[in-house]
Design a protein around this motif. Structure first.
Motif, PDB file in Angstrom:
ATOM      1  N   CYS A 252      33.445  47.990  42.651  1.00 27.28           N
ATOM      2  CA  CYS A 252      34.842  48.360  42.824  1.00 27.28           C
ATOM      3  C   CYS A 252      35.359  48.967  41.516  1.00 27.28           C
ATOM      4  CB  CYS A 252      35.657  47.119  43.179  1.00 27.28           C
ATOM      5  SG  CYS A 252      37.432  47.406  43.217  1.00 27.28           S
ATOM      6  N   CYS A 274      36.931  46.324  49.359  1.00 27.40           N
ATOM      7  CA  CYS A 274      36.563  45.424  48.263  1.00 27.40           C
ATOM      8  C   CYS A 274      37.040  44.023  48.643  1.00 27.40           C
ATOM      9  CB  CYS A 274      37.237  45.856  46.955  1.00 27.40           C
ATOM     10  SG  CYS A 274      37.072  44.576  45.677  1.00 27.40           S
ATOM     11  N   CYS A 277      39.751  42.724  45.926  1.00 24.41           N
ATOM     12  CA  CYS A 277      41.051  43.401  45.883  1.00 24.41           C
ATOM     13  C   CYS A 277      41.769  43.325  47.229  1.00 24.41           C
ATOM     14  CB  CYS A 277      40.883  44.873  45.495  1.00 24.41           C
ATOM     15  SG  CYS A 277      40.295  45.113  43.817  1.00 24.41           S
TER      16      CYS A 277
END
Ligand SMILES: [Zn+2]
Length: 294
Positions: A252, A274, A277
Motif C-alpha cells: 500500500c 488495502c 487503510c
C-alpha cells in the motif's frame, strides 16, 4: 469496460468534430438502424450535439432523432478525416457518420438504437441513469442524497457494487470503484447500511474530484489517482499512477500493507483494497449492538 470519463471524452471529441455540421452520408451494418435510415434518412440532418450520459453516448440529430450507443467492453468511436485509413478493420465497423471532411466511425458497438425524444424517455432499454458524476447537474449534495436513498432501499448492497450501479451514480467504472473506496478509507465489501452519512459524502466528493481531474487534464486513456510523492525525476509508469487498482501483492502506498484483490458482484469484477487503510466494519458494529450479543 470504458470508464465514464473515457465515454465523456469520446462524446466531447465527437461533439467538437461533428456539432453544427450537416451529415453528408450515413452508413451502418446494423439492420434496425438501416431501417430507420431508409424511412427517415440521416443524410441532410444536422448534428446538434453529442453527449455522454453515464456509459451511453447520445448523438442528437436535427428533426428529433438521437443515436444512442453503448460501448460495453469492446465498442469505440473513432474520428477520421474523410478518406483517412481507419485504425480498425472494416468488418468491425457498425456505423459511419460522414459530415463533409470529417468522419465518425463506431466499431464493435454492441448496442446502437435510434430514438425520438419521446421513445428515449419511455425506453426500458435505456436505463434511467443516476446523477452523472461528470454532468452539469452533479453536486456533492445530490450525489450523497442518491447514495443515502440507495442505503435506505438496498441496505445489504456492498458499497463497491453500489458505485458501479449506474442508476445510483452514473459514470463510475471498475477502476474508479476501487480507487474511490480506497481514498475514502472504506472497505469495498462493506454493506452500505454500515456506511455513515459522512463517509457517503466523502465518497461522492472523491468520485467527482478524481473523475473531473482525469477529464480536465486529458491524460489519454490512463487514469491517474496517485500523484505523489514526487521525490524522483523518473517518469512514473502507469502502475505508479493508481492507489490500489491492479496492485494486488504490492505494498500500500500509504501504509505498506499488502494490497488484496477479490472478485465481487454479479459480474465478478475485480476489486482491490488495502485491508489496513480500509478496515472491515460489519452491520452489527454500526448498529451499536454490544459485541457480546453477536
Ligand atoms: Zn494501506
Amino acid at each position: 469496460m470504458p470508464e465514464g470519463d473515457s465515454i465523456f471524452r469520446a462524446a466531447r471529441a465527437l461533439h467538437r468534430a461533428l456539432a453544427g455540421k450537416v451529415v453528408t452520408s450515413f452508413e451502418t451494418t446494423l439492420a434496425p438502424l438501416e431501417r430507420v435510415n431508409d424511412d427517415t434518412p440521416i443524410r441532410g440532418r444536422t448534428v446538434e450535439r453529442v453527449e455522454a450520459r453515464g456509459k451511453w453516448c447520445l448523438i442528437f440529430f436535427s428533426g428529433d432523432l438521437t443515436l444512442l450507443t453503448h460501448m460495453r467492453m469492446s465498442g469505440s468511436w473513432h474520428i477520421y478525416k474523410t478518406g483517412e485509413r481507419w485504425q480498425a478493420p472494416r468488418a468491425a465497423m457498425r456505423v459511419v457518420i460522414t459530415c463533409g471532411d470529417v468522419q465518425a466511425v463506431a466499431f464493435h458497438v454492441p448496442v446502437a438504437e435510434f430514438h425520438t425524444s419521446r421513445s428515449l424517455e419511455r425506453s426500458e432499454n435505456v436505463p434511467k441513469l443516476g446523477i452523472d458524476v461528470l454532468g452539469t447537474s452533479f453536486s456533492i449534495d445530490a450525489a450523497t442524497r442518491a447514495l443515502r436513498e440507495h442505503r435506505q432501499s438496498h441496505p445489504d448492497a456492498e458499497i463497491a457494487n453500489v458505485l458501479l450501479n449506474q442508476r445510483v451514480l452514473a459514470g463510475i467504472g471498475n477502476v474508479y470503484k476501487s480507487e474511490i473506496a480506497f481514498a475514502a478509507g472504506v472497505n469495498p465489501f462493506r454493506k452500505i447500511q454500515t456506511i455513515s452519512d459522512r463517509e457517503l459524502e466523502r465518497i461522492a466528493e472523491i468520485a467527482e474530484r478524481y473523475m473531473r481531474a482525469n477529464v480536465a487534464e486529458d491524460k489519454g486513456e490512463a487514469i491517474v489517482t496517485y500523484t505523489g510523492p514526487r521525490r524522483t525525476t523518473h517518469a512514473m509508469n502507469q502502475g505508479a499512477r493508481l492507489w490500489v487498482y491492479r496492485r494486488q501483492g504490492q505494498e500500500c502506498r500509504r501504509c505498506g500493507t499488502i494490497i488484496e484483490m477479490r472478485r465481487q458482484g454479479t459480474g465478478a469484477r475485480s476489486t482491490y483494497w488495502c485491508p489496513s487503510c480500509q478496515p472491515w466494519v460489519d452491520a452489527n458494529e454500526r448498529s451499536g449492538r454490544p459485541s457480546s450479543e453477536r
